[in-house]
Scaffold this active site. Structure first.
Site, mmCIF file in Angstrom:
data_model
loop_
_atom_site.group_PDB
_atom_site.id
_atom_site.type_symbol
_atom_site.label_atom_id
_atom_site.label_comp_id
_atom_site.label_asym_id
_atom_site.label_seq_id
_atom_site.Cartn_x
_atom_site.Cartn_y
_atom_site.Cartn_z
ATOM 1 N N ASP A 294 10.155 -1.971 -13.566
ATOM 2 C CA ASP A 294 8.737 -2.353 -13.573
ATOM 3 C C ASP A 294 7.894 -1.110 -13.304
ATOM 4 O O ASP A 294 8.416 -0.068 -12.915
ATOM 5 C CB ASP A 294 8.443 -3.439 -12.524
ATOM 6 C CG ASP A 294 9.080 -3.123 -11.177
ATOM 7 O OD1 ASP A 294 9.206 -1.925 -10.843
ATOM 8 O OD2 ASP A 294 9.443 -4.065 -10.455
ATOM 9 N N ASP B 244 4.734 0.285 -11.133
ATOM 10 C CA ASP B 244 3.831 0.008 -10.017
ATOM 11 C C ASP B 244 2.708 1.041 -10.010
ATOM 12 O O ASP B 244 2.928 2.211 -10.293
ATOM 13 C CB ASP B 244 4.595 0.059 -8.699
ATOM 14 C CG ASP B 244 5.715 -0.968 -8.670
ATOM 15 O OD1 ASP B 244 5.416 -2.159 -8.866
ATOM 16 O OD2 ASP B 244 6.881 -0.576 -8.494
ATOM 17 N N ASP C 55 9.323 4.762 1.328
ATOM 18 C CA ASP C 55 10.639 4.785 1.982
ATOM 19 C C ASP C 55 11.415 6.080 1.719
ATOM 20 O O ASP C 55 11.704 6.845 2.638
ATOM 21 C CB ASP C 55 11.461 3.526 1.664
ATOM 22 C CG ASP C 55 11.480 3.148 0.185
ATOM 23 O OD1 ASP C 55 10.918 3.894 -0.642
ATOM 24 O OD2 ASP C 55 12.071 2.099 -0.150
HETATM 25 P P1 ATP Z 1 13.036 -0.854 -8.429
HETATM 26 O O1 ATP Z 1 11.763 -1.389 -9.022
HETATM 27 O O2 ATP Z 1 13.923 -0.167 -9.385
HETATM 28 O O3 ATP Z 1 13.743 -1.843 -7.574
HETATM 29 P P2 ATP Z 1 11.238 0.728 -6.850
HETATM 30 O O4 ATP Z 1 11.435 2.016 -6.116
HETATM 31 O O5 ATP Z 1 10.193 0.708 -7.916
HETATM 32 O O6 ATP Z 1 12.647 0.305 -7.407
HETATM 33 P P3 ATP Z 1 9.780 -1.432 -5.709
HETATM 34 O O7 ATP Z 1 10.277 -2.480 -4.780
HETATM 35 O O8 ATP Z 1 9.336 -1.813 -7.073
HETATM 36 O O9 ATP Z 1 10.946 -0.365 -5.774
HETATM 37 O O10 ATP Z 1 8.612 -0.673 -4.935
HETATM 38 C C1 ATP Z 1 7.800 0.316 -5.546
HETATM 39 C C2 ATP Z 1 7.568 1.471 -4.571
HETATM 40 O O11 ATP Z 1 6.946 0.992 -3.384
HETATM 41 C C3 ATP Z 1 8.830 2.153 -4.094
HETATM 42 O O12 ATP Z 1 9.260 3.142 -4.981
HETATM 43 C C4 ATP Z 1 8.412 2.739 -2.775
HETATM 44 O O13 ATP Z 1 7.660 3.909 -2.950
HETATM 45 C C5 ATP Z 1 7.466 1.673 -2.237
HETATM 46 N N1 ATP Z 1 8.170 0.685 -1.408
HETATM 47 C C6 ATP Z 1 8.687 -0.496 -1.799
HETATM 48 N N2 ATP Z 1 9.249 -1.153 -0.782
HETATM 49 C C7 ATP Z 1 9.102 -0.377 0.293
HETATM 50 C C8 ATP Z 1 9.470 -0.499 1.662
HETATM 51 N N3 ATP Z 1 10.110 -1.577 2.100
HETATM 52 N N4 ATP Z 1 9.121 0.508 2.497
HETATM 53 C C9 ATP Z 1 8.448 1.592 2.056
HETATM 54 N N5 ATP Z 1 8.108 1.771 0.798
HETATM 55 C C10 ATP Z 1 8.410 0.805 -0.093
HETATM 56 MG MG MG Z 2 9.549 -0.907 -9.002
#
Ligand code: ATP
Ligand code: MG
Length: 438
Positions: free
Chosen positions: A49, A51, A129
């Site tokens: 996705d 963001d 994170d």
């Molecule tokens: P994926 O979508 O592949 O699972 P992602 O890194 O994009 O991985 P998301 O859950 O979509 O993960 O979150 C987007 C972004 O928001 C992350 O890359 C991170 O920077 C931040 N983020 C998400 N969850 C957390 C958390 N629990 N603590 C701190 N930062 C977070």
């Molecule tokens: Mg994501």
């Protein structure tokens, strides 16, 4: 890193995400693609996705987009809805020493119950994170901003937590699961400092709301890396707080069928995901919890004097209630999971004309798949039952009716002559008796 220093082009970014980025930018706000979208594009992977993060507040975002919903309590953000596609737009997060009780709140163990203090992009980066997730693609000049060495870590394949690992895990214990998930998905090494406190803090996961955990479990086990995640979670003590019943069952009998079942469910689910075949939590949980269900049914039978068949029905409610304390499985999946379990009880009793009826049941296929796994996990009688059903399912009409005739007779004849049954069980491993069985 300017546009000419990296390989991300706008063509790789979804049209909807671009629309959101441009509208924010043209309205005078800062707008960045952030996190997994940037990380995965740089690694040559297809992002799950996209963001977006901005300095506009959720209220300001709402004014710009008609198709906007403000969601989330712990972490408020805007969803811009394009049919089935949703773009998440977050506002830069700031540090919690600037917040009041309405925007910032944590519990005794340091877990953030509210994370709605807004700030600058620099502060926002520190609140993310992992360093590889603190990458920002700037829509105003197509450059990439990397914080805390995110780009270097990405190139080196190191998953490094931003800030003090123990504090960051206490703020949000789900980060420990994210560490595992990213390590296996991105094939990265978890940095030593990020790995060190996990075993000790793993128990904090039991505080996480079960609804959030349900979502995390889907990401862990339904994205093609389930088996690897299962092993890594066990290594770090993260499996136990999510699946206490299964963990205890494996601990009591590591060589037993439950352990084999869990392994098979994980690897089969991975294989199906990779082949683009459908996977459902109903089957996943029914299969994982089958042996805990058996154990509970035996306990109930022992305590109450019910037979095992009736006790199994009572045990279904108990086991699901227990599991749902940590992972809230929606009813639309627990109901079919019960159906899959009920069918297991019927397979044994229906190796006769009733088999045709079972075959027509809408849950037959899933239940039959579980029976085959049980046969592999247990061997013995269950494997025989599974073989019978496999022949029946794969056979033509003629074979089916032969099977139905012979399948129904065997147990009845045995029942009439218990002495003979005992003996034939005893030497069932001798080649002679196997020949006789066939
Ligand atoms: P994926 O979508 O592949 O699972 P992602 O890194 O994009 O991985 P998301 O859950 O979509 O993960 O979150 C987007 C972004 O928001 C992350 O890359 C991170 O920077 C931040 N983020 C998400 N969850 C957390 C958390 N629990 N603590 C701190 N930062 C977070
Ligand atoms: Mg994501």
């Amino acid at each position: 890193m300017p546009r000419n220093g990296h390989n991300i082009s706008r063509r790789q970014i979804s049209e909807n995400a671009l629309k959101v980025l441009y509208r924010l930018h043209k309205s005078g706000f800062k707008a960045y693609l952030v996190g997994g979208g940037v990380r995965d594009l740089l690694l040559g992977l297809e992002p799950k996705d996209f963001d977006v993060v901005t300095n506009a507040t959720p209220e300001e975002i709402k004014k710009l987009f008609r198709n906007c919903r403000v969601v989330g309590r712990r972490f408020r953000l805007a969803h811009i809805v394009f049919g089935r596609d949703v773009i998440e737009v977050a506002t830069f997060r700031g540090h919690h020493d600037q917040g009041d009780d309405k925007t910032s709140k944590s519990n005794a163990s340091g877990r953030l119950l509210r994370d709605n203090v807004y700030g600058s992009i620099d502060e926002d980066a520190e609140r993310r994170d992992f360093t590889v997730n603190a990458l920002y693609y700037d829509i105003s000049d197509y450059s990439i901003r990397s914080y805390g060495g995110g780009l270097q870590d990405l190139n080196a394949g190191v998953l490094r937590l931003i800030g003090d690992p123990a504090t960051r895990y206490r703020e949000d214990p789900v980060r420990m699961l994210r560490a595992v998930r990213f390590a296996t998905k991105l094939n990265m090494q978890l940095d030593k400092a990020a790995a060190a406190p996990i075993r000790e803090l793993a128990h904090l996961l039991s505080d996480i709301p079960a609804a959030r955990m349900y979502e995390e479990v889907l990401k862990l086990f339904f994205a093609g890396k389930g088996e690897a995640n299962f092993h890594m979670m066990q290594e770090y003590g993260l499996f136990q707080p999510l699946f206490p019943l299964i963990h205890n069952g494996i601990k009591e009998n590591p060589k037993g069928p439950l352990n084999r079942m869990v392994q098979m469910v994980m690897s089969n689910t991975d294989a199906r995901v990779i082949e683009d075949k459908p996977v459902t939590p109903a089957f996943f949980y029914a299969a994982l919890l089958w042996y805990p269900l058996r154990t509970r049914a035996e306990e109930i039978a022992h305590e109450s004097g019910l037979n095992l068949y009736d006790a199994s029905f009572a045990a279904m409610g108990d086991v699901l209630e227990d599991q749902c304390r940590t992972i809230s499985i929606p009813r639309r999946f627990t109901a079919p999971a019960r159906d899959i379990w009920q069918m297991q009880l019927r397979f044994d009793r229906s190796q006769n004309t009733r088999a045709f009826k079972l075959l027509e049941s809408p849950k037959f296929r899933a239940a039959y798949d579980l029976l085959l796994l049980r046969g592999e996990a247990e061997g013995g009688h269950t494997a025989k039952c599974a073989n019978w059903w496999q022949s029946f399912v794969e056979g033509n009409d003629e074979l089916r009716s032969t099977l139905v005739k012979s399948g129904g007779k065997t147990p009845r004849r045995r029942n009439r002559n218990p002495r003979r049954r005992r003996r034939s069980n005893e030497d069932s491993h001798s080649p002679e008796s196997q020949g006789r069985d066939e």
